[in-house]
Write an enzyme that holds these catalytic residues in place. Structure first.
Site, mmCIF file in Angstrom:
data_model
loop_
_atom_site.group_PDB
_atom_site.id
_atom_site.type_symbol
_atom_site.label_atom_id
_atom_site.label_comp_id
_atom_site.label_asym_id
_atom_site.label_seq_id
_atom_site.Cartn_x
_atom_site.Cartn_y
_atom_site.Cartn_z
ATOM 1 N N SER A 131 -5.020 -9.476 3.250
ATOM 2 C CA SER A 131 -4.987 -8.320 2.341
ATOM 3 C C SER A 131 -6.369 -7.750 2.061
ATOM 4 O O SER A 131 -7.354 -8.486 1.949
ATOM 5 C CB SER A 131 -4.370 -8.769 1.010
ATOM 6 O OG SER A 131 -4.565 -7.803 0.011
ATOM 7 N N GLU A 133 -7.257 -6.904 -0.695
ATOM 8 C CA GLU A 133 -7.687 -7.470 -1.982
ATOM 9 C C GLU A 133 -8.794 -8.499 -1.780
ATOM 10 O O GLU A 133 -9.598 -8.747 -2.681
ATOM 11 C CB GLU A 133 -6.509 -8.131 -2.691
ATOM 12 C CG GLU A 133 -5.646 -7.188 -3.492
ATOM 13 C CD GLU A 133 -6.371 -6.569 -4.676
ATOM 14 O OE1 GLU A 133 -6.864 -7.316 -5.526
ATOM 15 O OE2 GLU A 133 -6.437 -5.343 -4.748
ATOM 16 N N TYR A 154 -4.725 -14.132 -6.683
ATOM 17 C CA TYR A 154 -4.025 -13.672 -5.469
ATOM 18 C C TYR A 154 -5.012 -13.522 -4.323
ATOM 19 O O TYR A 154 -4.782 -14.016 -3.214
ATOM 20 C CB TYR A 154 -3.327 -12.330 -5.750
ATOM 21 C CG TYR A 154 -2.808 -11.641 -4.499
ATOM 22 C CD1 TYR A 154 -1.610 -12.033 -3.908
ATOM 23 C CD2 TYR A 154 -3.529 -10.600 -3.904
ATOM 24 C CE1 TYR A 154 -1.139 -11.409 -2.750
ATOM 25 C CE2 TYR A 154 -3.066 -9.969 -2.752
ATOM 26 C CZ TYR A 154 -1.873 -10.384 -2.180
ATOM 27 O OH TYR A 154 -1.422 -9.758 -1.040
#
Ligand code: NAP
Ligand code: F7E
Length: 339
Positions: A131, A133, A154
């Site tokens: 990801s 992120e 996460y």
């Protein structure tokens, strides 16, 4: 030659589009689903095939990322040529509330799969849903060579899984790739992610079913693409001669505020009449600005996005406007907790 694939997270946004894609390509598709007290297969119900009938190419199996022995048993039985590992606790805000659970599923879940593949000696290719992120506060544009600076449980869990994928590739020669995907959305996006929450609220307000929409940080910038195109990139990564890692993104950036304006204007509304701030939707740490550089994916995979954020917003609002009025109230009212 028809192939067999296993998709974890087949009931999610990406899993449902990937299942469609692979079935259309002639694959036999196996999906891992969680046992729940209510049906959780809405996104793939249209693909369901009666397993009693001949020619069925979609098979669902109960299992959970927490259960390594079940994963191993299934891999041994299915013998997939390709494994697309999409299952995860995927909500960033929720990961601050459930950091341990997020680490166990989003992080260790990948290790459980890789270790099962290694110990079985399964000659399959493996896709890890990494990801954007993971880039966190790294300044944009972010590419495969940008240093990671994760800002949430996460992101930290995804970064662990990213490195485990690389480690199993380097240590054991497994064809394991990381798709570092930037935000991708669709009418099938979960209702508590901000794009779907906004698109859904715009349609409900336009229909007179809701008055207000409560949001957190409107300044964060994201590179929002269209999910059906991103699952094509996943498949392409597993068709290459050698395993590698790829950023998949549009290369454009819009703020949450921009997305709000795009959706509300498309629904014929002035967002300022309807949007209120609620601090419960803020995160303890925010990721301010994500813009992907997907030049490598274009060069090596021939992948290029067609749908950019303004069109994506229109697609999502149109889908909500076309949908029958839901029986449930809007996202904000479903439960009294963030996100
Ligand atoms: P999603 O809609 O939230 O779907 C997540 C899937 O994982 C669902 O099928 C869910 O099952 C399943 N799952 C969750 N916990 C599980 C567990 N313990 N055991 C087995 N299955 C479990 O996510 P998505 O948007 O499709 O994203 C797919 C993957 O890409 C995720 O790993 C996500 O973190 C990653 N990713 C997403 C984006 C994006 O913008 N969408 C960008 C980069 C990376 P239920 O249906 O039962 O909940
Ligand atoms: O938030 C802001 C919030 O939850 C986007 C996941 O698929 O993409 C996704 O993670 C932005 C953030 O997605 C609300 O603070 C404001 O800045 O839609 P989101 P995300 O956190 O970017 C990445 C690539 C993944 O990998 C993840 O799995 O919107 N925001 N107000 C809000 N966000 C939410 N959810 N709700 C609000 O009310």
């Amino acid at each position: 030659m028809p192939k067999t694939a296993l998709i974890t997270g087949i009931t999610g946004q990406d899993g449902s589009y990937l299942a469609e894609l692979l079935l259309a390509k002639g694959y036999t598709v196996h999906g891992l689903i969680r046992r729940a007290s209510a049906f959780n297969t809405q996104r793939i119900d249209h693909l369901y095939q009666d397993p009693h009938e001949a020619g069925t190419r979609l098979f669902l199996h109960y299992g959970d990322l927490a259960d390594g022995s079940r994963i191993s048993t299934l891999l041994k039985r299915i013998q997939p040529a390709e494994v697309y590992h999409l299952a995860a606790q995927s909500h960033v805000r929720v990961s601050f509330d459930e950091p341990e659970f997020t680490g166990s599923t989003t992080g260790l879940g990948t290790t459980r799969l890789l270790e099962a593949i290694r110990s079985l000696g399964l000659p399959c290719r493996f896709y890890q849903a990494s990801s954007s992120e993971m880039f966190g506060t790294a300044p944009p544009p972010q590419s495969e060579s940008t240093a990671f600076q994760p800002r949430s449980p996460y992101a930290a869990a995804k970064l662990y899984a990213y490195w485990m994928t690389r480690n199993y590739r380097e240590a054991y020669g497994i064809f394991a790739v990381n798709g570092i995907l930037f935000n991708h959305e669709s009418p099938r996006r979960g209702e508590t992610f901000v794009t779907r929450k906004i698109a859904r609220a715009a349609a409900r307000i336009a229909r007179g079913e809701q008055q207000l929409l409560h949001l957190g940080n409107l300044e964060a910038r994201r590179d929002w693409g269209y999910a059906p195109e991103y699952v094509e990139a996943m498949w392409l990564m597993l068709q290459q001669d050698a395993p590698d890692d790829y950023v998949v993104a549009t290369g454009t950036s819009y703020s949450v505020h921009d997305f709000l304006v795009l959706c509300f204007e498309h629904a014929g509304l002035d967002w300022q009449d309807h949007v209120r701030f609620d601090e419960r939707y803020l995160r303890p740490c925010e990721v301010p600005d994500l813009v992907g550089d997907a030049a490598k994916a274009e060069r090596r995979l021939g992948w290029r996005p067609q749908v950019l954020t303004p069109q994506l917003a229109r697609i999502m609002v149109d889908a909500e406007l076309a949908a029958a009025a839901p029986e449930r109230p809007g996202s904000d009212a479903v439960v009294g907790v963030a996100p």
